[in-house]
Each structure stands twice: as structure tokens, then as C-alpha cells.
Design a protein around this motif. Structure first.
Motif, PDB file in Angstrom:
ATOM      1  N   PRO A   1      -0.723 -21.298  12.130  1.00 31.23           N
ATOM      2  CA  PRO A   1      -0.174 -20.012  11.751  1.00 31.23           C
ATOM      3  C   PRO A   1       1.317 -20.013  11.480  1.00 31.23           C
ATOM      4  N   SER A   2       1.711 -19.076  10.651  1.00 32.70           N
ATOM      5  CA  SER A   2       3.121 -18.859  10.382  1.00 32.70           C
ATOM      6  C   SER A   2       3.730 -18.034  11.504  1.00 32.70           C
ATOM      7  N   ALA A   3       4.978 -18.328  11.832  1.00 30.44           N
ATOM      8  CA  ALA A   3       5.656 -17.575  12.882  1.00 30.44           C
ATOM      9  C   ALA A   3       6.257 -16.279  12.356  1.00 30.44           C
ATOM     10  N   ARG A   4       6.185 -16.069  11.057  1.00 25.72           N
ATOM     11  CA  ARG A   4       6.803 -14.879  10.508  1.00 25.72           C
ATOM     12  C   ARG A   4       5.885 -13.676  10.682  1.00 25.72           C
ATOM     13  N   SER A   5       6.458 -12.486  10.665  1.00 29.68           N
ATOM     14  CA  SER A   5       5.679 -11.256  10.741  1.00 29.68           C
ATOM     15  C   SER A   5       5.307 -10.803   9.335  1.00 29.68           C
ATOM     16  N   PHE A   6       4.130 -10.190   9.210  1.00 32.09           N
ATOM     17  CA  PHE A   6       3.699  -9.650   7.934  1.00 32.09           C
ATOM     18  C   PHE A   6       4.303  -8.264   7.744  1.00 32.09           C
ATOM     19  N   SER A   7       4.746  -7.954   6.549  1.00 31.82           N
ATOM     20  CA  SER A   7       5.248  -6.615   6.249  1.00 31.82           C
ATOM     21  C   SER A   7       4.211  -5.889   5.413  1.00 31.82           C
ATOM     22  N   ARG A   8       4.259  -4.567   5.430  1.00 35.58           N
ATOM     23  CA  ARG A   8       3.333  -3.764   4.658  1.00 35.58           C
ATOM     24  C   ARG A   8       4.106  -2.922   3.646  1.00 35.58           C
ATOM     25  N   HIS A   9       3.421  -2.542   2.551  1.00 40.66           N
ATOM     26  CA  HIS A   9       4.057  -1.660   1.572  1.00 40.66           C
ATOM     27  C   HIS A   9       4.239  -0.282   2.191  1.00 40.66           C
ATOM     28  N   PRO A  10       5.375   0.382   1.935  1.00 44.49           N
ATOM     29  CA  PRO A  10       5.580   1.715   2.490  1.00 44.49           C
ATOM     30  C   PRO A  10       4.557   2.707   1.947  1.00 44.49           C
ATOM     31  N   LEU A  11       4.111   3.631   2.779  1.00 45.32           N
ATOM     32  CA  LEU A  11       3.127   4.624   2.384  1.00 45.32           C
ATOM     33  C   LEU A  11       3.816   5.949   2.057  1.00 45.32           C
ATOM     34  N   PRO A  12       3.275   6.699   1.102  1.00 46.92           N
ATOM     35  CA  PRO A  12       3.849   8.019   0.797  1.00 46.92           C
ATOM     36  C   PRO A  12       3.717   8.938   2.002  1.00 46.92           C
ATOM     37  N   SER A  13       4.632   9.893   2.132  1.00 45.57           N
ATOM     38  CA  SER A  13       4.687  10.742   3.319  1.00 45.57           C
ATOM     39  C   SER A  13       3.420  11.548   3.513  1.00 45.57           C
TER      40      SER A  13
ATOM     41  N   ILE B   1     -17.374 -18.188  13.520  1.00 42.24           N
ATOM     42  CA  ILE B   1     -16.887 -18.641  12.209  1.00 42.24           C
ATOM     43  C   ILE B   1     -15.902 -19.787  12.401  1.00 42.24           C
ATOM     44  N   PHE B   2     -16.069 -20.819  11.586  1.00 40.73           N
ATOM     45  CA  PHE B   2     -15.119 -21.926  11.512  1.00 40.73           C
ATOM     46  C   PHE B   2     -14.463 -21.866  10.137  1.00 40.73           C
ATOM     47  N   PHE B   3     -13.201 -21.466  10.125  1.00 35.64           N
ATOM     48  CA  PHE B   3     -12.477 -21.323   8.856  1.00 35.64           C
ATOM     49  C   PHE B   3     -11.951 -22.677   8.388  1.00 35.64           C
ATOM     50  N   ASP B   4     -12.050 -22.896   7.096  1.00 39.97           N
ATOM     51  CA  ASP B   4     -11.444 -24.065   6.462  1.00 39.97           C
ATOM     52  C   ASP B   4     -10.166 -23.608   5.750  1.00 39.97           C
ATOM     53  N   GLY B   5      -9.197 -24.507   5.628  1.00 41.78           N
ATOM     54  CA  GLY B   5      -8.016 -24.229   4.830  1.00 41.78           C
ATOM     55  C   GLY B   5      -7.041 -23.251   5.440  1.00 41.78           C
ATOM     56  N   GLU B   6      -6.986 -23.166   6.779  1.00 43.08           N
ATOM     57  CA  GLU B   6      -5.963 -22.309   7.385  1.00 43.08           C
ATOM     58  C   GLU B   6      -4.568 -22.868   7.139  1.00 43.08           C
ATOM     59  N   GLU B   7      -4.438 -24.175   7.229  1.00 45.09           N
ATOM     60  CA  GLU B   7      -3.131 -24.818   7.111  1.00 45.09           C
ATOM     61  C   GLU B   7      -2.582 -24.753   5.687  1.00 45.09           C
ATOM     62  N   ALA B   8      -1.279 -24.569   5.578  1.00 44.99           N
ATOM     63  CA  ALA B   8      -0.617 -24.673   4.281  1.00 44.99           C
ATOM     64  C   ALA B   8      -0.658 -26.123   3.820  1.00 44.99           C
ATOM     65  N   VAL B   9      -0.947 -26.327   2.552  1.00 48.40           N
ATOM     66  CA  VAL B   9      -0.929 -27.690   2.009  1.00 48.40           C
ATOM     67  C   VAL B   9       0.498 -28.203   1.904  1.00 48.40           C
ATOM     68  N   LYS B  10       1.421 -27.307   1.600  1.00 46.89           N
ATOM     69  CA  LYS B  10       2.835 -27.678   1.514  1.00 46.89           C
ATOM     70  C   LYS B  10       3.664 -26.808   2.450  1.00 46.89           C
ATOM     71  N   ASP B  11       4.031 -25.610   2.008  1.00 45.78           N
ATOM     72  CA  ASP B  11       4.812 -24.668   2.813  1.00 45.78           C
ATOM     73  C   ASP B  11       4.059 -23.347   2.896  1.00 45.78           C
TER      74      ASP B  11
ATOM     75  N   ASP C   1      -0.349 -20.197  -0.303  1.00 45.21           N
ATOM     76  CA  ASP C   1      -0.573 -21.535   0.247  1.00 45.21           C
ATOM     77  C   ASP C   1      -0.779 -21.417   1.760  1.00 45.21           C
ATOM     78  N   SER C   2      -1.928 -20.915   2.145  1.00 52.73           N
ATOM     79  CA  SER C   2      -2.305 -20.756   3.552  1.00 52.73           C
ATOM     80  C   SER C   2      -3.627 -19.997   3.611  1.00 52.73           C
ATOM     81  N   ILE C   3      -4.269 -20.025   4.731  1.00 48.99           N
ATOM     82  CA  ILE C   3      -5.508 -19.298   5.059  1.00 48.99           C
ATOM     83  C   ILE C   3      -6.445 -19.161   3.853  1.00 48.99           C
ATOM     84  N   TYR C   4      -6.714 -20.276   3.181  1.00 45.67           N
ATOM     85  CA  TYR C   4      -7.555 -20.257   1.984  1.00 45.67           C
ATOM     86  C   TYR C   4      -8.962 -19.746   2.299  1.00 45.67           C
ATOM     87  N   GLY C   5      -9.563 -20.299   3.338  1.00 45.47           N
ATOM     88  CA  GLY C   5     -10.928 -19.916   3.673  1.00 45.47           C
ATOM     89  C   GLY C   5     -11.043 -18.479   4.131  1.00 45.47           C
TER      90      GLY C   5
END
Length: 403
Positions: A2-14, A200-210, A215-219
Motif C-alpha cells: 500500500p501507499s502511505a499517502r491519503s486519498f483525496s476526494r472531489h469537493p461536493l456541492p453544498s 479474495i486473493f487480489f493480484d497486482g496490488e503492488e506498483a510495477v514502478k511507482d 500503477d497500483s491495485i490492478y486486480g
């Protein structure tokens, strides 16, 4: 991994924010917290003593077949797939595979998720998952990376869990099918059996490069996208309960519990999502009860693994992300901070702790048994006899086999 970064979301209308409480309640209508049927001290001990027995070494059992370099698309990756498939075939579980090819920074690579369901006809599922691929490195010696904590050990935990609980699942299925479902202390086995176990056993979680969004969580991305557009047949129980929108396979998931970076000493486990804080608390409570009963070995200085969720950490990018984005409830069981051996050759058998692996095996056995209300006995006097047996036809099995 996994990536150590946090995911951001698009802002929602009020105006949309005003609708969130209503939408949230509607989404949770079929996903209200379950009542855990806490095992007695006797049953707790029985669950921990189910076969297979405790591991005798960190490379025994399933890990002997998993601790090899296994990047996606490699021959070793295929060997691991074949081993996992043979293990579930011997248990009699239903198998689905999702072979596909995707573009990566080094060219097209073949991926394949493995999905195993004890009862493919059940309308609901408790899903436990881990990724079975190891990170790709192009040159020696880094290309010998085996990813013991990342995530060979979690995969071994899932294989152990299936082996341990299959006899209990089969015995309950026999009772329900024969019209002898148990009625005991508020537990109705016929109702409880509507929720099955899926692994479930996921394939392709790892990034191939960065690690990037592409480039991550393909499966996981492929499976979430596929299930989002695979609608349930009109005869499915969830279809009968809903009018719009038409439910998909994703709606059959009670919760997805993702395991990653486990197997070393003294992990720190956090709760990341409010809607599964109650599940996090249940898992922490199982660990506490096992320790109190002396049913697990606790290494010095690591009595508690589960951190108070009031100290909530930010989300970690992993295989659960595309499911979370589509409204699936998530319990992310991952060591944070990451193990010191993360993404280097030291993440081999020497990084694993035998007491920690035994402890995880027992936590997962008890937690899952209590979630599914599995009782490790057939000698309960109160049984359901108010209706005749029912059976599921071969035609039904064909219709539901991919759900």
C-alpha cells in the motif's frame, strides 16, 4: 504494497452535503451492524483448537508455497495461483477467477484475482481479502523479494481460516438444508446462514514502478469495476427487497476486511472508518478475550495491538480503495507504521514472528466464527423442526455461480 499517502476526494456541492445523512442511512439499510454471538469460553477454546493446528515454524504449512518471488505475470505467480486454487478445491468451495491483461509502465501484464465463496447461493457475504503478488524488481538481488509480511503471511492466514471453519460451515449447511437449523439464545441458524464467507486473493496490488492511481491495485480496480456493473438477477433476495437502483454484486458485501503487512511482532492496528469502528472493536475484544483465557502466546511488551480509534489515522491506499469509493464498508487491518522491512529483501521468513502468526490465526478464527454465528458443536438440544427441508437446484447454482 500500500501507499502511505491519503486519498483525496472531489469537493461536493453544498446542496449535496445536505442530502448526505439521508443517502448514508439508505445505503446502510441493508448493512446495519450485526449482532455478534459471543462464543462461550468452552467454544472459544474449541475454535482455537480446530485443525489445522498451530504452525510449528514460520515456513511450515502454506507459507512454504507462498514465500517465493511472485510478481504479477510471472511463472511463480501462476504457481501460487495453482496452489491456492488446489487448497480451496479440496475444501469444496466455489471458485471464480478474473484473468485480464492491463497496461503497465513496463508493458502489458496478465493479472488474475482468485475469489472463493463457501455458499455462492447465499444473499450476503462477509469478505476477507489479501493480495498474493509480490513487488516487481527488475534486477538481482532485489528481484528475489518474497514479501513475507507483504502479503504472504496474510494469505496464509486466510487459507488457515478457510480450512478451520469449513467443517463448521458444512455442518450448519447440513442442518439448515435438512430442516434442523438451531434455535438457541436468539440465534436462528437459518437466518444466519444467509451470510456466507468469501475470501479474495487480489493480484497486482503492488506498483510495477511507482505507486500512482494507474500503477497500483490492478486486480482490485478491475474487480470493483466489474462487480459494480454486474447486476443481480430478479430472483436474488436483494433484488426482491429493492426497487431502484437494481442491486449489483457489490450490494451483497456486508463488509470487506482487507489484511496487509501482518505477521511480524508488535503491529499497530488502527480503525480508519467510522462505519466499521464497531467491527474494529469486536476484533480488538476477541484479541483481549484470547489473551485473558491464555489461548495465545503474547510476546513481551505487545499485549495490545489495537489502537483506540479516537486516535484515528488517515486512510492508507490499498486494495480496498476502489470498493470504498463505490460504497462498500471497509475494515482495513494493516500494520501502521509499516514494518521496518517494507519493500526490502529483509521482508523474508526472518521477519515473521511465530507467536504473532499464531495469534492472528486465532483472532481471525474467532472473529469470523462470531460474525457468522458458527457454533463448534452439533449437540445443542434446541433445533428447528417447524418446517421441512429445502434444497437448492442445479439451475439456481448456475444462476448464482458468479455472485
Amino acid at each position: 504494497m500500500p501507499s502511505a499517502r491519503s486519498f483525496s476526494r472531489h469537493p461536493l456541492p453544498s446542496y449535496f452535503l445536505l442530502l448526505l445523512p439521508l443517502l448514508y442511512s439508505l445505503c446502510l439499510a441493508d448493512h446495519l451492524p450485526r449482532t455478534f454471538h459471543t462464543l462461550s469460553d468452552t467454544h472459544l477454546k474449541q475454535i482455537t483448537q480446530l485443525s489445522p493446528p498451530q504452525w510449528t515454524s514460520v515456513t511450515s504449512g502454506h507459507l512454504e508455497h507462498l514465500l517465493i518471488p511472485r510478481p504479477s505475470g510471472s511463472e511463480n505467480n501462476t504457481l501460487v495461483q495453482q496452489y491456492i486454487s488446489s487448497a480451496f478445491s479440496s475444501l469444496g468451495w466455489h471458485e471464480d477467477q478474473t484473468p485480464f491483461t492491463d497496461d503497465t509502465p513496463i508493458g502489458p501484464i496478465k493479472f488474475n484475482n482468485l475469489i472463493y465463496t463457501f455458499d455462492p447461493l447465499a444473499p450476503r457475504k462477509l469478505v476477507l481479502a489479501a493480495h498474493f503478488d509480490s513487488k516487481y524488481f527488475p534486477t538481482y538481488p532485489e528481484n528475489q523479494f518474497v514479501g513475507a509480511t507483504d502479503s504472504a503471511a496474510p494469505c496464509a492466514f486466510l487459507l488457515d481460516l478457510a480450512e478451520a471453519l469449513t467443517p463448521l460451515l458444512k455442518e450448519r449447511q447440513r442442518r439448515v438444508t435438512s430442516g434442523q437449523a438451531l434455535l438457541l439464545d436468539g440465534l436462528d441458524e437459518e437466518e444466519e446462514a444467509e451470510t456466507t464467507l468469501q475470501i479474495i486473493f487480489f493480484d497486482g496490488e503492488e506498483a510495477v514502478k511507482d505507486w500512482t492511481d494507474t500503477d497500483s491495485i490492478y486486480g482490485a480496480r478491475h474487480l470493483a469495476e466489474t462487480w459494480e456493473t454486474t447486476f443481480l438477477p430478479p430472483s436474488h433476495p436483494l433484488s426482491k427487497r429493492r426497487y431502484s437502483p437494481t442491486p449489483t454484486i457489490l450490494n451483497t458485501i456486508d463488509v470487506l476486511i482487507l489484511l496487509d503487512l501482518l505477521g511480524d511482532s508488535n503491529p499497530r492496528i488502527h480503525s480508519y472508518y467510522r462505519d466499521t469502528d464497531w467491527l474494529f472493536t469486536q476484533m480488538s475484544d476477541v484479541d483481549k478475550r484470547l489473551r485473558q483465557e491464555g489461548l495465545i502466546d503474547v510476546e513481551k511488551g505487545e499485549e495490545g495491538w489495537f489502537v483506540d480509534f479516537k486516535m484515528r489515522k488517515g486512510m492508507i491506499g490499498d486494495d480496498h480503495a476502489p470498493f470504498l469509493e463505490r460504497g462498500v464498508s471497509i475494515l482495513h487491518v494493516i500494520s501502521n507504521p509499516f514494518p521496518k522491512v517494507w519493500h526490502n529483501l529483509a521482508d523474508d521468513a526472518s521477519a515473521l514472528s511465530l507467536p504473532a502468526m499464531r495469534r492472528w490465526n486465532r483472532i481471525l478464527r474467532v472473529f469470523t466464527a462470531e460474525y457468522l454465528s458458527l457454533i463448534p458443536t452439533t449437540n445443542t438440544p434446541s433445533q428447528r423442526n417447524d418446517h421441512g427441508p429445502y434444497s437448492r437446484s442445479a439451475d439456481e447454482l448456475v444462476r448464482y455461480s458468479s455472485i
